[in-house]
Design a protein around this motif. Structure first.
Motif, PDB file in Angstrom:
ATOM      1  N   VAL A 136       0.833  -1.207   0.000  1.00  0.00           N
ATOM      2  CA  VAL A 136       0.000   0.000   0.000  1.00  0.00           C
ATOM      3  C   VAL A 136       0.868   1.257   0.000  1.00  0.00           C
ATOM      4  O   VAL A 136       0.682   2.172  -0.817  1.00  0.00           O
ATOM      5  CB  VAL A 136      -0.961  -0.003   1.206  1.00  0.00           C
ATOM      6  CG1 VAL A 136      -1.690   1.331   1.313  1.00  0.00           C
ATOM      7  CG2 VAL A 136      -1.957  -1.148   1.097  1.00  0.00           C
ATOM      8  N   LEU A 137       1.851   1.302   0.921  1.00  0.00           N
ATOM      9  CA  LEU A 137       2.692   2.493   1.021  1.00  0.00           C
ATOM     10  C   LEU A 137       3.636   2.602  -0.180  1.00  0.00           C
ATOM     11  O   LEU A 137       3.916   3.716  -0.651  1.00  0.00           O
ATOM     12  CB  LEU A 137       3.493   2.456   2.320  1.00  0.00           C
ATOM     13  CG  LEU A 137       2.656   2.614   3.599  1.00  0.00           C
ATOM     14  CD1 LEU A 137       3.518   2.402   4.835  1.00  0.00           C
ATOM     15  CD2 LEU A 137       2.009   3.984   3.648  1.00  0.00           C
ATOM     16  N   GLY A 138       4.106   1.464  -0.694  1.00  0.00           N
ATOM     17  CA  GLY A 138       4.963   1.493  -1.877  1.00  0.00           C
ATOM     18  C   GLY A 138       4.229   1.990  -3.105  1.00  0.00           C
ATOM     19  O   GLY A 138       4.780   2.746  -3.912  1.00  0.00           O
ATOM     20  N   ALA A 139       2.971   1.572  -3.256  1.00  0.00           N
ATOM     21  CA  ALA A 139       2.153   2.043  -4.379  1.00  0.00           C
ATOM     22  C   ALA A 139       1.928   3.554  -4.283  1.00  0.00           C
ATOM     23  O   ALA A 139       1.962   4.263  -5.292  1.00  0.00           O
ATOM     24  CB  ALA A 139       0.821   1.303  -4.394  1.00  0.00           C
ATOM     25  N   LEU A 140       1.707   4.026  -3.054  1.00  0.00           N
ATOM     26  CA  LEU A 140       1.520   5.464  -2.838  1.00  0.00           C
ATOM     27  C   LEU A 140       2.778   6.231  -3.232  1.00  0.00           C
ATOM     28  O   LEU A 140       2.706   7.270  -3.907  1.00  0.00           O
ATOM     29  CB  LEU A 140       1.177   5.700  -1.362  1.00  0.00           C
ATOM     30  CG  LEU A 140       0.790   7.127  -0.957  1.00  0.00           C
ATOM     31  CD1 LEU A 140      -0.513   7.538  -1.622  1.00  0.00           C
ATOM     32  CD2 LEU A 140       0.647   7.224   0.565  1.00  0.00           C
ATOM     33  N   ALA A 141       3.942   5.711  -2.813  1.00  0.00           N
ATOM     34  CA  ALA A 141       5.206   6.370  -3.131  1.00  0.00           C
ATOM     35  C   ALA A 141       5.441   6.396  -4.640  1.00  0.00           C
ATOM     36  O   ALA A 141       5.863   7.415  -5.199  1.00  0.00           O
ATOM     37  CB  ALA A 141       6.352   5.646  -2.441  1.00  0.00           C
ATOM     38  N   SER A 142       5.171   5.272  -5.308  1.00  0.00           N
ATOM     39  CA  SER A 142       5.343   5.214  -6.763  1.00  0.00           C
ATOM     40  C   SER A 142       4.419   6.200  -7.465  1.00  0.00           C
ATOM     41  O   SER A 142       4.802   6.834  -8.452  1.00  0.00           O
ATOM     42  CB  SER A 142       5.068   3.795  -7.267  1.00  0.00           C
ATOM     43  OG  SER A 142       6.001   2.887  -6.744  1.00  0.00           O
ATOM     44  N   GLY A 143       3.202   6.339  -6.931  1.00  0.00           N
ATOM     45  CA  GLY A 143       2.250   7.300  -7.498  1.00  0.00           C
ATOM     46  C   GLY A 143       2.749   8.730  -7.388  1.00  0.00           C
ATOM     47  O   GLY A 143       2.644   9.517  -8.344  1.00  0.00           O
ATOM     48  N   PHE A 144       3.283   9.073  -6.220  1.00  0.00           N
ATOM     49  CA  PHE A 144       3.845  10.419  -6.030  1.00  0.00           C
ATOM     50  C   PHE A 144       4.970  10.683  -7.021  1.00  0.00           C
ATOM     51  O   PHE A 144       5.015  11.739  -7.666  1.00  0.00           O
ATOM     52  CB  PHE A 144       4.378  10.585  -4.597  1.00  0.00           C
ATOM     53  CG  PHE A 144       3.322  10.962  -3.595  1.00  0.00           C
ATOM     54  CD1 PHE A 144       2.578  12.118  -3.746  1.00  0.00           C
ATOM     55  CD2 PHE A 144       3.079  10.171  -2.490  1.00  0.00           C
ATOM     56  CE1 PHE A 144       1.609  12.482  -2.833  1.00  0.00           C
ATOM     57  CE2 PHE A 144       2.112  10.512  -1.560  1.00  0.00           C
ATOM     58  CZ  PHE A 144       1.373  11.675  -1.727  1.00  0.00           C
ATOM     59  N   LEU A 145       5.900   9.727  -7.133  1.00  0.00           N
ATOM     60  CA  LEU A 145       7.044   9.906  -8.023  1.00  0.00           C
ATOM     61  C   LEU A 145       6.592  10.020  -9.476  1.00  0.00           C
ATOM     62  O   LEU A 145       7.050  10.900 -10.212  1.00  0.00           O
ATOM     63  CB  LEU A 145       8.018   8.737  -7.860  1.00  0.00           C
ATOM     64  CG  LEU A 145       9.300   8.800  -8.688  1.00  0.00           C
ATOM     65  CD1 LEU A 145      10.114  10.041  -8.329  1.00  0.00           C
ATOM     66  CD2 LEU A 145      10.136   7.549  -8.484  1.00  0.00           C
TER      67      LEU A 145
END
Length: 495
Positions: A165-174
């Motif tokens: 969940v948090l990794g997907a969020l980070a990838s989305g931001f980037l």
């Protein structure tokens, strides 16, 4: 028509991809409980890739391929070489642990590790937003699978869900930040983005908006405050061998994309992103060192230690441009690279001891589990002591010179704010020394919990001893590695 130079520039990555597929197929015929054939083949493949990258780096040439989408330069080659070596050490340490916990029923640990190294190599060699993002996604997807590798373990499954969940969020931001920069510059090529931003004809507000999201995504990948929430939870919840896979080599690829995106692509906006990195560094040093004091779980403590260590890497990255002057850039970025390498080498030895002490039915995750280790095995207690002293920055170990080089980069700027940051970093390091020295106290002054002897395979003993010796030797003689980092950064900035 793709020219020969393009294939040469990605030759190590091609070898990685082919060998990862070969290892996956060969493993189907392996019946050994410890996957001996798969293990040996994986180490040989990673060794060949490390040798190739080292030869490329020693040549000192910079090659561009596939329409400037990938780059093979000394910085990238050395980082990719160290990534392969770090993964080799990780698998040596983790194989007995994985076999005792049913993680060797198939060869997934080895094949996924190979694909994660491929992802890191692609990230490091990317000279295009899409290539960097593809490498990042390959790394993160394999990491999610590795965390969940113990399918019957509830804690590991929970950690995998959090990480996803948090990794997907980070990838989305980037990705959103990269799309903003693409929208403003009209190019995905990092060198073209640099030219467009440097022209001064673009709207500054749009560029800064994109940079904010890029720095946020990078902050997640580095585990910097306030994007650090996943680090202690994943370190604690994942199987220890997977914790090491996530804690070690990927930090080198994260450093590489910071250089690729922020320095090579967005250096004209350094005034903006350096301020953001300063905030992340201050938060990481403060939260990482203070919260670690209250931890009793060793892996969780190392998670907060990672957060504080990344604070120093960020300090190096943010001190490259001073009042618009880039004269100190090479010194600053090479100090950050040296610090990242120091962190990975020291992390390998610390986690290596945890993996060594773990046995079937016993994880050895609490600090109290190290009680009396010196009485049971002076060698392994010594390796852990060297790791803790290095993390704390005590001379003459490697961590001391890593911290010193970053502080020197800050102080040489002459700016009062940077000098104040250096003082703050020293104070936080003094606070952090408490929880590192507590581990030393437990090993040397507390009575052992059990009189059981510690046994380890020959390969683990040899690599662990060499790992601990390197932390000491590269502290006494840091000049060679520092020079290597400086030359690599100069060669990269020169292109």
């Amino acid at each position: 028509m793709i020219d020969k130079l393009s294939w040469i520039s990605v030759y190590p990555e091609i070898v990685l991809l082919i060998m990862a597929c070969v290892i996956a197929l060969v493993d189907l015929a392996v019946t050994s409980a410890r996957r001996t054939a798969t293990y040996v083949l994986t180490l040989l493949a990673l060794g060949v890739v490390a040798l190739l990258e080292g030869l490329y780096a020693s040549g000192g040439n910079t090659l561009y391929g596939f329409g400037n989408m990938v780059v093979s330069d000394p910085m990238g080659n050395w980082l990719a070489c160290f990534v392969s070596v770090a993964m080799m050490a990780t698998l040596v340490y983790g194989r007995p642990y994985g076999a005792d916990r049913g993680m060797m029923r198939g060869g997934e640990l080895f094949t996924l590790s190979m694909f994660s190294v491929l992802g890191m190599s692609i990230m490091i060699s990317g000279n295009n937003f899409l290539v960097i993002y593809l490498g990042l996604e390959l790394l993160t997807l394999t990491s999610y699978a590795l965390v969940a590798l113990r399918r019957d373990h509830v804690v590991a499954t929970e950690a995998a869900i959090k990480y996803f969940v948090l990794g997907a969020l980070a990838s989305g931001f980037l990705l959103y930040g990269l799309s903003m920069i693409y929208g403003a510059t009209g190019s995905l090529d990092i060198s073209e983005v640099f030219k467009a931003v440097n022209s001064g004809h673009l709207k500054h507000q749009v560029l800064v908006f994109g940079v904010v999201f890029i720095v946020t995504g990078l902050g997640f990948k580095l585990g910097a405050v306030p994007f650090h929430m996943w680090v202690p939870d994943i370190y604690e919840g994942a199987p220890t061998v997977v914790s090491l896979i996530i804690a070690g080599a990927p930090k080198l690829s994260a450093f590489a994309i910071c250089i690729r995106l922020l320095v090579e692509g967005l250096l004209p906006l350094a005034v903006d992103w350096q301020q953001m990195l300063a905030i992340l560094a201050i938060g990481s040093l403060l939260i990482g060192n203070v919260v670690a004091i209250s931890q009793t779980n060793f892996k969780r403590m190392l998670g907060y230690s990672t957060i504080s260590q990344m604070g120093f890497v960020l300090l190096g990255l943010m001190s490259g441009v001073v009042n618009g002057n880039t004269l100190s850039a090479a010194n600053a970025y090479s100090s950050a690279m040296f610090y990242a390498l120091t962190y990975v080498l020291t992390t390998l030895s610390a986690f290596g001891i945890i993996l060594l002490l773990a046995r079937e039915g016993f994880e050895s995750e609490e600090i109290s589990d190290l009680a009396g280790l010196n009485q049971v095995s002076p060698l392994y207690a010594g390796v852990m002591a060297v790791s803790m002293f290095s993390f704390a920055g005590i001379p003459p170990l490697m961590g001391f010179y890593a911290k010193l080089s970053v502080l020197q980069a800050l102080i040489s700027s002459g700016l009062p704010s940077y000098i104040a940051l250096a003082v703050f970093a020293v104070i936080m390091s003094l606070i952090g020394a408490f929880f590192y020295l507590r581990v030393i106290k437990v090993m040397y002054f507390d009575p052992p919990i059990t009189a059981a002897t510690i046994s380890a395979p020959v390969d683990v003993r040899v690599v662990l001893s060499l790992n601990g010796a390197l932390v000491l030797i590269l502290g006494v003689l840091p000049g060679g590695l520092m020079t290597l980092c400086a030359q690599a950064i100069v060669a990269t900035l020169g292109t």
